[in-house]
Design a protein around this motif. Structure first.
Motif, PDB file in Angstrom:
ATOM      1  N   HIS A   1       0.843  -1.184   0.000  1.00 43.01           N
ATOM      2  CA  HIS A   1       0.000   0.000   0.000  1.00 43.01           C
ATOM      3  C   HIS A   1       0.887   1.245   0.000  1.00 43.01           C
ATOM      4  CE1 HIS A   1      -4.032   1.528   0.720  1.00 43.01           C
ATOM      5  NE2 HIS A   1      -3.490   2.428   1.502  1.00 43.01           N
ATOM      6  N   GLY A   2       0.750   2.126  -0.997  1.00 44.41           N
ATOM      7  CA  GLY A   2       1.537   3.355  -1.061  1.00 44.41           C
ATOM      8  C   GLY A   2       2.877   3.205  -1.747  1.00 44.41           C
TER       9      GLY A   2
ATOM     10  N   VAL B   1       1.069   3.001  -5.669  1.00 48.09           N
ATOM     11  CA  VAL B   1      -0.025   2.059  -5.448  1.00 48.09           C
ATOM     12  C   VAL B   1      -0.949   2.647  -4.385  1.00 48.09           C
ATOM     13  CG1 VAL B   1      -0.648  -0.265  -4.712  1.00 48.09           C
ATOM     14  CG2 VAL B   1       1.422   0.097  -6.078  1.00 48.09           C
ATOM     15  N   VAL B   2      -2.218   2.824  -4.756  1.00 47.81           N
ATOM     16  CA  VAL B   2      -3.192   3.430  -3.852  1.00 47.81           C
ATOM     17  C   VAL B   2      -4.028   2.375  -3.150  1.00 47.81           C
ATOM     18  CG1 VAL B   2      -5.239   4.907  -3.769  1.00 47.81           C
ATOM     19  CG2 VAL B   2      -3.304   5.546  -5.179  1.00 47.81           C
ATOM     20  N   GLU B   3      -4.439   1.375  -3.910  1.00 52.14           N
ATOM     21  CA  GLU B   3      -5.275   0.318  -3.354  1.00 52.14           C
ATOM     22  C   GLU B   3      -4.772  -1.013  -3.893  1.00 52.14           C
ATOM     23  OE1 GLU B   3     -10.010  -0.313  -2.553  1.00 52.14           O
ATOM     24  OE2 GLU B   3      -9.421   0.729  -4.378  1.00 52.14           O
ATOM     25  N   VAL B   4      -4.406  -1.912  -3.000  1.00 49.03           N
ATOM     26  CA  VAL B   4      -3.831  -3.200  -3.373  1.00 49.03           C
ATOM     27  C   VAL B   4      -4.940  -4.237  -3.493  1.00 49.03           C
ATOM     28  CG1 VAL B   4      -2.221  -5.021  -2.678  1.00 49.03           C
ATOM     29  CG2 VAL B   4      -1.698  -2.625  -2.160  1.00 49.03           C
TER      30      VAL B   4
ATOM     31  N   CYS C   1      -3.439   2.402  -9.145  1.00 47.75           N
ATOM     32  CA  CYS C   1      -2.219   3.201  -9.063  1.00 47.75           C
ATOM     33  C   CYS C   1      -2.485   4.615  -9.557  1.00 47.75           C
ATOM     34  CB  CYS C   1      -1.131   2.589  -9.939  1.00 47.75           C
ATOM     35  SG  CYS C   1      -0.686   0.896  -9.533  1.00 47.75           S
ATOM     36  N   LEU C   2      -1.672   5.570  -9.096  1.00 51.93           N
ATOM     37  CA  LEU C   2      -1.682   6.931  -9.620  1.00 51.93           C
ATOM     38  C   LEU C   2      -0.339   7.189 -10.280  1.00 51.93           C
ATOM     39  CD1 LEU C   2      -3.206   9.075  -6.709  1.00 51.93           C
ATOM     40  CD2 LEU C   2      -4.389   7.967  -8.613  1.00 51.93           C
TER      41      LEU C   2
ATOM     42  N   MET D   1      -2.632  -4.950 -13.455  1.00 51.02           N
ATOM     43  CA  MET D   1      -2.393  -6.283 -12.899  1.00 51.02           C
ATOM     44  C   MET D   1      -1.051  -6.270 -12.164  1.00 51.02           C
ATOM     45  SD  MET D   1      -5.091  -7.928 -13.768  1.00 51.02           S
ATOM     46  CE  MET D   1      -4.748  -9.660 -13.515  1.00 51.02           C
ATOM     47  N   ASN D   2      -0.990  -6.926 -11.022  1.00 52.13           N
ATOM     48  CA  ASN D   2       0.217  -6.915 -10.195  1.00 52.13           C
ATOM     49  C   ASN D   2       1.431  -7.510 -10.902  1.00 52.13           C
ATOM     50  OD1 ASN D   2      -1.216  -5.688  -8.132  1.00 52.13           O
ATOM     51  ND2 ASN D   2      -1.698  -7.626  -7.132  1.00 52.13           N
ATOM     52  N   ASP D   3       1.211  -8.428 -11.851  1.00 54.52           N
ATOM     53  CA  ASP D   3       2.362  -9.023 -12.546  1.00 54.52           C
ATOM     54  C   ASP D   3       2.975  -8.074 -13.576  1.00 54.52           C
ATOM     55  OD1 ASP D   3       0.512  -9.124 -14.621  1.00 54.52           O
ATOM     56  OD2 ASP D   3       0.797 -11.258 -15.029  1.00 54.52           O
ATOM     57  N   ARG D   4       2.398  -6.881 -13.730  1.00 56.94           N
ATOM     58  CA  ARG D   4       2.944  -5.863 -14.634  1.00 56.94           C
ATOM     59  C   ARG D   4       3.728  -4.797 -13.865  1.00 56.94           C
ATOM     60  NH1 ARG D   4       0.133  -6.890 -19.705  1.00 56.94           N
ATOM     61  NH2 ARG D   4      -0.733  -8.927 -19.254  1.00 56.94           N
ATOM     62  N   LEU D   5       3.752  -4.917 -12.546  1.00 63.12           N
ATOM     63  CA  LEU D   5       4.404  -3.922 -11.695  1.00 63.12           C
ATOM     64  C   LEU D   5       5.715  -4.461 -11.140  1.00 63.12           C
ATOM     65  CD1 LEU D   5       1.226  -2.814  -9.695  1.00 63.12           C
ATOM     66  CD2 LEU D   5       2.237  -1.689 -11.698  1.00 63.12           C
TER      67      LEU D   5
END
Length: 183
Positions: free
Chosen positions: A111-112, A130-133, A140-141, A163-167
């Motif tokens: 988070h954040g 990341v704003v909301e997981v 994300c912003l 998608m989390n796998d892109r981060l």
């Protein structure tokens, strides 16, 4: 400019600007980046509401994480406050992960957390907060001035669900001193 949340701060919706506003109680007013169509009904109909202890905790978490990137203090405060607005008042978003390459490095961001995503067409790496997981995708912003995608341009604080796998975790560049170059 460093701002510090206090119990005098008040949320409200301004129909003239079609935005959630935050009265900072010192003659300053913060206007969020998100239009009414992106906000839940409660946000658009609220009259006035206190900035809560939970809001302050979110603000401090977002502000602390944003210190890992090189942005002006005023932009850091704007990013953190828009993060609170997005977390509290934004409608659920559908992922738009097709813009970004898959990494499979990050199971679930914090988070954040400041993260990177690589734009599929150009290979450009973009910074996001990341704003909301979520389990599979996170809201994300954009944490940089602009990002050009193949069919649109994102501005600072534009929200996007990815998608989390892109981060990927953002790794701060190492600052070299003159002594690092000594023989």
């Amino acid at each position: 400019m460093k701002i510090k949340p206090d119990d005098q701060w008040r949320w409200y919706f301004d129909p003239e600007h079609s935005r959630v506003m935050l009265d900072l109680a010192n003659g300053m007013v913060f206007r969020s980046r998100f239009p009414a169509k992106m906000l839940i009904d409660f946000a658009v109909t609220m009259k006035e509401m206190s900035f809560s202890v939970d809001d302050a905790a979110l603000y401090y978490a977002f502000e602390e994480h944003s210190r890992h990137i090189n942005i002006a203090p005023a932009l850091r405060a704007e990013l953190a406050l828009n993060g609170v607005v997005a977390f509290r008042f934004m409608k659920p978003q559908m992922p738009k992960s097709w813009y970004f390459s898959s990494f499979s490095l990050m199971a679930k961001p914090e988070h954040g957390e400041i993260v990177q995503a690589r734009v599929q067409d150009s290979g450009v790496e973009a910074l996001f907060m990341v704003v909301e997981v979520g389990n599979n995708a996170s809201l994300c912003l954009l944490a940089q001035e602009k990002l050009e995608l193949n069919d649109k341009v994102m501005d600072f604080c534009t929200p996007i669900k990815v998608m989390n796998d892109r981060l990927m975790p953002y790794i701060e560049p190492i600052q070299k001193t003159i002594y690092d170059y000594a023989i």
